[in-house]
Enzyme design. Structure first.
Site, PDB file in Angstrom:
ATOM      1  CE  LYS A  86      13.955 -94.661  54.672  1.00  0.00           C
ATOM      2  NZ  LYS A  86      14.021 -95.853  55.607  1.00  0.00           N
TER       3      LYS A  86
ATOM      4  CD  GLU B 292      11.662 -83.060  65.352  1.00  0.00           C
ATOM      5  OE1 GLU B 292      11.148 -83.400  64.272  1.00  0.00           O
ATOM      6  OE2 GLU B 292      11.318 -83.942  66.336  1.00  0.00           O
TER       7      GLU B 292
ATOM      8  N   GLY C  21      16.395 -95.812  59.220  1.00  0.00           N
ATOM      9  CA  GLY C  21      17.182 -94.806  59.525  1.00  0.00           C
ATOM     10  C   GLY C  21      18.105 -94.990  60.779  1.00  0.00           C
ATOM     11  NE  ARG C  22      14.978 -98.898  64.673  1.00  0.00           N
ATOM     12  CZ  ARG C  22      13.745 -98.671  64.222  1.00  0.00           C
ATOM     13  NH1 ARG C  22      13.658 -97.417  63.451  1.00  0.00           N
ATOM     14  NH2 ARG C  22      12.839 -99.627  63.859  1.00  0.00           N
TER      15      ARG C  22
ATOM     16  CD  GLU D 151      12.707 -94.955  66.097  1.00  0.00           C
ATOM     17  OE1 GLU D 151      12.531 -93.889  66.468  1.00  0.00           O
ATOM     18  OE2 GLU D 151      13.591 -95.080  64.903  1.00  0.00           O
TER      19      GLU D 151
ATOM     20  CG  HIS E  33      31.366 -90.497  90.530  1.00  0.00           C
ATOM     21  ND1 HIS E  33      31.917 -90.530  91.861  1.00  0.00           N
ATOM     22  CD2 HIS E  33      32.248 -91.045  89.833  1.00  0.00           C
ATOM     23  CE1 HIS E  33      33.195 -91.136  91.936  1.00  0.00           C
ATOM     24  NE2 HIS E  33      33.297 -91.156  90.289  1.00  0.00           N
TER      25      HIS E  33
HETATM   26  O1  F6P Z   1      10.668 -90.264  64.304  1.00  0.00           O
HETATM   27  C1  F6P Z   1      11.544 -91.377  64.134  1.00  0.00           C
HETATM   28  C2  F6P Z   1      12.143 -91.322  63.057  1.00  0.00           C
HETATM   29  O2  F6P Z   1      11.356 -91.703  61.882  1.00  0.00           O
HETATM   30  C3  F6P Z   1      13.456 -92.377  63.030  1.00  0.00           C
HETATM   31  O3  F6P Z   1      12.992 -93.721  62.847  1.00  0.00           O
HETATM   32  C4  F6P Z   1      14.322 -91.825  61.731  1.00  0.00           C
HETATM   33  O4  F6P Z   1      15.846 -92.192  62.277  1.00  0.00           O
HETATM   34  C5  F6P Z   1      14.155 -90.158  62.302  1.00  0.00           C
HETATM   35  O5  F6P Z   1      12.790 -90.090  62.656  1.00  0.00           O
HETATM   36  C6  F6P Z   1      14.546 -89.328  61.223  1.00  0.00           C
HETATM   37  O6  F6P Z   1      14.123 -89.464  60.168  1.00  0.00           O
HETATM   38  P1  F6P Z   1      14.393 -88.662  58.832  1.00  0.00           P
HETATM   39  O7  F6P Z   1      15.785 -89.150  58.212  1.00  0.00           O
HETATM   40  O8  F6P Z   1      13.254 -89.131  57.663  1.00  0.00           O
HETATM   41  O9  F6P Z   1      14.436 -87.241  58.924  1.00  0.00           O
END
Ligand code: F6P
Length: 528
Positions: free
Chosen positions: A202, A208, A262-263, A348, A379
């Site tokens: 987003k 990462e 995002g979630r 979150e 298990h």
């Molecule tokens: O670090 C948390 C967060 O902001 C989440 O809420 C979100 O889903 C994720 O990082 C990824 O964010 P983006 O879609 O901006 O890369």
């Protein structure tokens, strides 16, 4: 609870009094006393039965909990969400994920844009790109790069619905972690010319995701030259300029807006891999299931409203019975990513210690959510669920019809699910002259979802029910479920550490603890 109405305080106090009489109650006795208990404490909607009769509740508990929901004016809050009011107060944003499946007010305008038109146009663009991919024999592999909400939803749905794969869908791979092992290993197996990368972010700035995206970009540029980037890469983002700067063609960029958290984003363009896997028609079935859950949430009376009941039971368990964990166990290996998805959704959204007015709060909010697929988790974690010193409520999820014809497998799967909820509830008394370790105290609560089939429609419905549960919890706890400031500090502190670990800084110049500096120095000494 602070900052509440007298009605709310009265409902909370009533529950505090009621729990005293409920503490010693045995579920086994509740069933023995009431033949109709199973029917009284269950709801059924289009192919989903929600049985909460094994929760530690009676009719008085449910009446008191519904009193709490009414005191919170939950129906008004639901309307506010569906009409695009900025429920996310810290970021001044609406929470309009329901609009992505056609459930919000049609004429809604946000930031001068008609959101129905935005969704229609975005879906049309996604459909064209999806069909292009299906029609292109030269696309064999798609690598979806994203993290958190840009990963967990689509990963869950794609892994769960492999039985509904479109005949022309290419192979899908998901990369989320900064850990380079995954992408390094994956790239060794992929043909550069027929691989496409989709950068899902987003913000188009998550470290990462950007690291993985640049690694992929470098790999393509080395194999095919810089000019290949435009064709080989796609993006899903609310920052199209950033994606273009990365080298992605505007025709390959699918839009997001700030009114989708995002979630909660799998229903929109973050669902692109789902549409590729299933085909656009079946993607619509997934949305229809969620839409059905929205309709139910909007229209069912509070005492028959599944997400409201789910939330009320969780508040009962968390704030009155003081259980601090929640286990989620779908009896479907294909739902192995359901628990991580619910984890982000609940923890979150509702792992907050400040209320909507900015006050530190004194009551408990999100439980620790964990789980995994049955029977395999039996298990691993079930010893603790049955005989551990703390009680963990469980959500069991089972599917009546399998998508295969190995009937004995499915019978075993479902038998185990039902047996586990029965065992947790009834326990087993120690017989004379038997060791105490053979005793099961029982009286451990659970709910069971019995779902027609694991298919796009019912998975959409199930996920939307959990979303609404989380929304209702947030209202009852008076917190903002739609922000996530708690993830920021760790990200901020990682930047200077990363500089040191990449030889661009000195640990001794940082005002971090000696422990942190020692760890950095150890890593650096091994690197040199
Ligand atoms: O670090 C948390 C967060 O902001 C989440 O809420 C979100 O889903 C994720 O990082 C990824 O964010 P983006 O879609 O901006 O890369």
């Amino acid at each position: 609870m602070s900052n509440r109405t007298p009605e709310f305080d009265a409902a909370w106090t009533a529950l505090n009094q009621h729990v005293v009489e409920m503490r010693d109650i045995r579920l086994k006795d509740l069933f023995a006393r009431d033949n109709s208990r199973a029917n009284s404490f269950q709801e059924a909607i289009d192919g989903v039965v929600f049985d909460y009769s094994k929760q530690r509740v009676n009719s008085g508990t449910m009446a008191a909990l519904l009193g709490l929901a009414k005191a919170c004016k939950i129906e008004d809050w639901r309307e506010k969400m569906l009409h695009g009011q900025p429920l996310n107060i810290t970021e001044d944003r609406a929470a309009l994920h329901c609009a992505l499946r056609g459930s919000a007010a049609k004429s809604l305008m946000i930031d001068g844009e008609n959101i129905s038109h935005f969704i229609r146009d975005a879906q049309q663009k996604m459909r064209v790109l999806c069909e292009d991919i299906h029609n292109n024999e030269n696309v064999t592999d798609i690598v979806w790069i994203g993290i958190g909400g840009s990963d967990l939803g689509p990963r869950l749905v794609c892994e769960s619905l492999q039985d509904f794969k479109h005949e022309d869908a290419p192979n899908l791979h998901f990369i989320s972690n900064a850990d380079g092992h995954r992408i390094a290993r994956l790239l060794k197996t992929l043909p550069p010319t027929t691989t496409r990368f989709m950068i899902a972010s987003k913000t188009f700035s998550t470290s990462e995701t950007m690291l993985n995206a640049h690694t992929a970009r470098q790999w393509i540029a080395t194999a095919l030259g810089e000019s290949a980037i435009t064709q080989q890469f796609y993006a899903v983002t609310s920052e199209p300029e950033e994606a273009e700067e990365f080298g992605i063609s505007p025709t390959h960029i699918l839009p997001m807006r700030n009114w989708i958290g995002g979630r909660f984003s799998v229903w929109g363009m973050i669902g692109f891999p789902v549409a590729i896997l299933l085909g656009f028609e079946r993607f619509q079935d997934f949305l229809s299931g969620a839409k059905f859950a929205d309709e139910h949430f909007k229209k069912a009376p509070l005492n028959h409203n599944i997400p409201i009941l789910m939330a009320l039971i969780s508040i009962w368990n968390r704030n009155f019975l003081n259980y601090n964990t929640q286990c989620v166990v779908p009896y479907a290996q294909d739902l192995q990513n359901f628990a991580p998805y619910v984890q982000q959704l609940e923890m979150e959204s509702n792992g907050k210690n400040v209320d909507r007015e900015g006050n530190l709060i004194t009551y408990q909010t999100s439980p620790i959510v964990f789980g995994g697929p049955g029977t395999t988790t039996q298990h691993a974690l079930f010893q603790m669920l049955h005989q551990g010193t703390q009680v963990t409520p469980v959500d069991f999820i089972g599917f009546i019809h399998p998508n295969h014809d190995l009937e004995d497998h499915h019978a075993m799967l479902l038998s185990n699910m039902i047996a586990q909820s029965e065992a947790l509830m009834r326990g087993e008394e120690k017989k004379p002259n038997t060791p105490s370790y053979s005793e099961f105290i029982g009286n451990r609560p659970s709910s069971t979802f019995l779902v027609e089939r694991l298919d796009p429609y019912h998975l959409g419905m199930l996920m939307a029910l959990y979303e609404h549960k989380v929304f209702v919890q947030g209202i009852l706890w008076n917190i903002n479920s739609f922000d996530q400031w708690g993830v920021e500090l760790g990200k901020k502190l990682a930047t200077p550490i990363n500089e040191c670990l990449t030889q661009k800084g000195n640990p001794d110049d940082l005002s971090y603890s000696s422990s942190t500096k020692n760890l950095m120095k150890r890593i650096l000494s091994k690197n040199s």
